[in-house]
Structures are given as C-alpha cells and as structure tokens.
Design a protein around this motif. Sequence first.
Motif, PDB file in Angstrom:
ATOM      1  N   ASP A 120     -47.580  25.434 -42.286  1.00 59.62           N
ATOM      2  CA  ASP A 120     -48.900  26.532 -42.458  1.00 59.62           C
ATOM      3  C   ASP A 120     -49.838  26.097 -43.514  1.00 59.62           C
ATOM      4  OD1 ASP A 120     -47.967  28.317 -40.475  1.00 59.62           O
ATOM      5  OD2 ASP A 120     -46.862  29.471 -41.878  1.00 59.62           O
ATOM      6  N   GLU A 121     -49.379  25.223 -44.461  1.00 59.28           N
ATOM      7  CA  GLU A 121     -50.031  24.679 -45.645  1.00 59.28           C
ATOM      8  C   GLU A 121     -51.121  23.690 -45.080  1.00 59.28           C
ATOM      9  OE1 GLU A 121     -47.114  23.637 -48.462  1.00 59.28           O
ATOM     10  OE2 GLU A 121     -46.596  25.730 -49.143  1.00 59.28           O
ATOM     11  N   ASP A 122     -50.418  22.638 -44.316  1.00 64.89           N
ATOM     12  CA  ASP A 122     -51.194  21.403 -44.134  1.00 64.89           C
ATOM     13  C   ASP A 122     -50.907  20.807 -42.714  1.00 64.89           C
ATOM     14  OD1 ASP A 122     -48.666  20.100 -44.338  1.00 64.89           O
ATOM     15  OD2 ASP A 122     -49.127  19.407 -46.078  1.00 64.89           O
ATOM     16  N   GLY A 123     -49.970  21.473 -41.890  1.00 69.71           N
ATOM     17  CA  GLY A 123     -50.040  21.075 -40.573  1.00 69.71           C
ATOM     18  C   GLY A 123     -49.124  19.990 -40.270  1.00 69.71           C
ATOM     19  N   THR A 124     -48.320  19.823 -41.348  1.00 71.26           N
ATOM     20  CA  THR A 124     -47.202  18.608 -41.341  1.00 71.26           C
ATOM     21  C   THR A 124     -45.629  19.355 -41.567  1.00 71.26           C
ATOM     22  OG1 THR A 124     -47.412  17.957 -43.630  1.00 71.26           O
ATOM     23  CG2 THR A 124     -49.016  17.143 -42.068  1.00 71.26           C
ATOM     24  N   VAL A 125     -44.759  18.540 -41.295  1.00 70.50           N
ATOM     25  CA  VAL A 125     -43.487  18.725 -41.374  1.00 70.50           C
ATOM     26  C   VAL A 125     -42.850  17.435 -42.285  1.00 70.50           C
ATOM     27  CG1 VAL A 125     -41.147  19.802 -40.896  1.00 70.50           C
ATOM     28  CG2 VAL A 125     -43.276  20.688 -40.010  1.00 70.50           C
ATOM     29  N   CYS A 126     -42.753  17.364 -43.417  1.00 70.85           N
ATOM     30  CA  CYS A 126     -42.245  16.083 -44.126  1.00 70.85           C
ATOM     31  C   CYS A 126     -43.030  15.017 -43.791  1.00 70.85           C
ATOM     32  CB  CYS A 126     -40.646  15.762 -43.595  1.00 70.85           C
ATOM     33  SG  CYS A 126     -39.513  17.170 -44.275  1.00 70.85           S
ATOM     34  N   GLY A 127     -44.210  15.155 -43.718  1.00 75.18           N
ATOM     35  CA  GLY A 127     -45.354  13.991 -43.477  1.00 75.18           C
ATOM     36  C   GLY A 127     -45.222  13.911 -41.940  1.00 75.18           C
ATOM     37  N   ILE A 128     -44.782  14.475 -41.147  1.00 77.41           N
ATOM     38  CA  ILE A 128     -44.998  14.287 -39.700  1.00 77.41           C
ATOM     39  C   ILE A 128     -46.262  15.588 -39.198  1.00 77.41           C
ATOM     40  CG2 ILE A 128     -44.190  14.542 -37.289  1.00 77.41           C
ATOM     41  CD1 ILE A 128     -41.453  13.813 -38.727  1.00 77.41           C
ATOM     42  N   ALA A 129     -47.355  14.924 -38.584  1.00 76.04           N
ATOM     43  CA  ALA A 129     -48.384  15.805 -38.196  1.00 76.04           C
ATOM     44  C   ALA A 129     -47.947  16.261 -37.014  1.00 76.04           C
ATOM     45  CB  ALA A 129     -49.624  14.893 -38.343  1.00 76.04           C
ATOM     46  N   LEU A 130     -48.121  17.696 -36.739  1.00 71.66           N
ATOM     47  CA  LEU A 130     -47.720  18.290 -35.645  1.00 71.66           C
ATOM     48  C   LEU A 130     -49.229  19.031 -35.121  1.00 71.66           C
ATOM     49  CD1 LEU A 130     -44.568  20.349 -36.923  1.00 71.66           C
ATOM     50  CD2 LEU A 130     -44.730  18.262 -35.379  1.00 71.66           C
TER      51      LEU A 130
END
Length: 298
Positions: A120-130
């Motif tokens: 929700d903050e930046d479109g990523t999870v642990c540096g992985i763009a989703l």
Amino acid sequence: MSAIIKRPDSHGKVRDIYDCGDTLLMVASDRISAYDFILPDEIPHKGEVLTRISRFWFDRSRDLIPNHLVSMDVADFPAEFAEYGDYLAGRSMLVRKAQTIPVECIVRGYLTGSGKKTYDEDGTVCGIALSAGLTEASKLPEPIFTPSTKADLGDHDENISFERCCEIVGDDLAAQLRDASLAIYKAAADYAATRGIIIADTKFEFGLIDGQLTLIDECLTPDSSRFWPADTYQEGAVQPSYDKQYVRDWLRANWDMTGEPPHLPDDVIEGTSARYQEAYRIICGEPFVPSKESHVSA
C-alpha cells in the motif's frame, strides 16, 4: 501446562531446547507469542499440535529436502528425560544439530499482513514490485520469496530484499534458500487445497548439516503460517483463519501495544485452542487426540 524439566539450554518464544550432545531435544510449550511478545496465558495442547503438524509436513517434504527430525518417540530420547514422558509425548522432537542460517525464509502466495502494508505504501513487498490494483487477500500471480532477518528474543524481525539476503548468506546459499522455500510451499499449498485450506503464507527455517541444506525448527504450522478456509475465501476482506491471527486481532482491538501484553479472556484461549486442533484435523486427516489421552485409551 508449563515445562517441568530441568532448565533448558535455550529458551525461545514457544520452544525450549536441550543439548544432548550430537542431538537436540526440542520441546514445544503451550506458550503463544504475537507481535514478538510472549503472552501471559498458555493455549491448551498448542505445543503438541504444532509438533505433530510439523512431523506431518517433514514426512511429506522429504523428497524435496532433508530435515533434522530423528525421532518423536520418547523411548528414543536420552535416559535423563524418561521420567518426563507424559509431558514430552507428542510435543517434543529429537533432532540433529545444524548450523542455523540467520534468515527467516518467508513465502507469500497471497497479499496480507506486513506485505500488504508495504504494498500500500509503494507497490512492493520486500523490494519485489507487484502489479497495481491488488487488495487484501489478493492471490499473487506466483508465490514470492520474501526473507527477513532472524531477530533475537525480544527483538523484531525485519523484512529484507533478496539482495540483502545475498549479502548476509552469500549468493549461492540465498538461491538455495529461495528455491527450496518456494518448492516446499508450492507442494504444500497444492496438498492443502485438496483439504479445503489456503496457505496464504508461511515461514521456514534452514540450517546446514554436513554442508547440506536442511529444513529445521517447525514446518507449516499455525504459528508459522496463515491457514484460511477455502470455502469462505473472499478477495478484499480479512480472512477467518486457523492460526493465531485470532489472537492478533483480539490484541489489536484491546491493547495499545505498550507495556506488557494483557491476559487473554477464556473464550479467546479456548477459541484459539480449537482453531489449532481444527487445523490439525483438516491437514492431517484425523481428529486431534492428545498423546496422554491416547496412551490412556490404549
């Protein structure tokens, strides 16, 4: 029931570990932790449920990766533990010693928890763009490997990128951890789907035994995973679960996360125990019967 054995050589959030020379005796208590706090109340039968579910998954994953389990039979334990057989039965494992790898290996198949927060903050999870447009409980196109640091007792784990994982353990070992974690998760998720369970995410721990990557600690339990009932799954909503999310939700509604955590009400303790036992029944395909009761009935 609290541990009644001698002082452990290592005391974790929920497990006590005894050094037995070439092996370790891992004893799962009924303690429960949430948000990196050990709560003041125990959950009946929790330790045994966790241990027996771990054994189930260790057996199913042997073709994918070796694990550290030697025996769960109290008769195989060192003689000094014989008098504690009633307590140890079902909740303890004799395991091979391993050189622990200092990262938590998390696999996410669905967007929830801390992954949803960073997405929700930046479109990523642990540096992985989703991709854009995902919401609570969205199924990811493919499971993703999202490691974290392995914090000491009382500290908080920290989500890290795969690149940071490589810096900590080296490129080759990081790739082994990623590939093994994804393989175990996918196989387990496929099996769980046949039992009406969604494994939203899970955490593995690995070590090296004789230089070989080995699955250690617990495996795909309600403490290390989010289990959702498939028949009520609805994207966009927080899912009911068979894991300790029930406790987390109560804490978030009744505690400001400062100071010591509060006591759980009886209905939350009983409800959590029931959820753990139900997870065992669905995953293992048999009702949960405490080892002490099964010994008596036998």
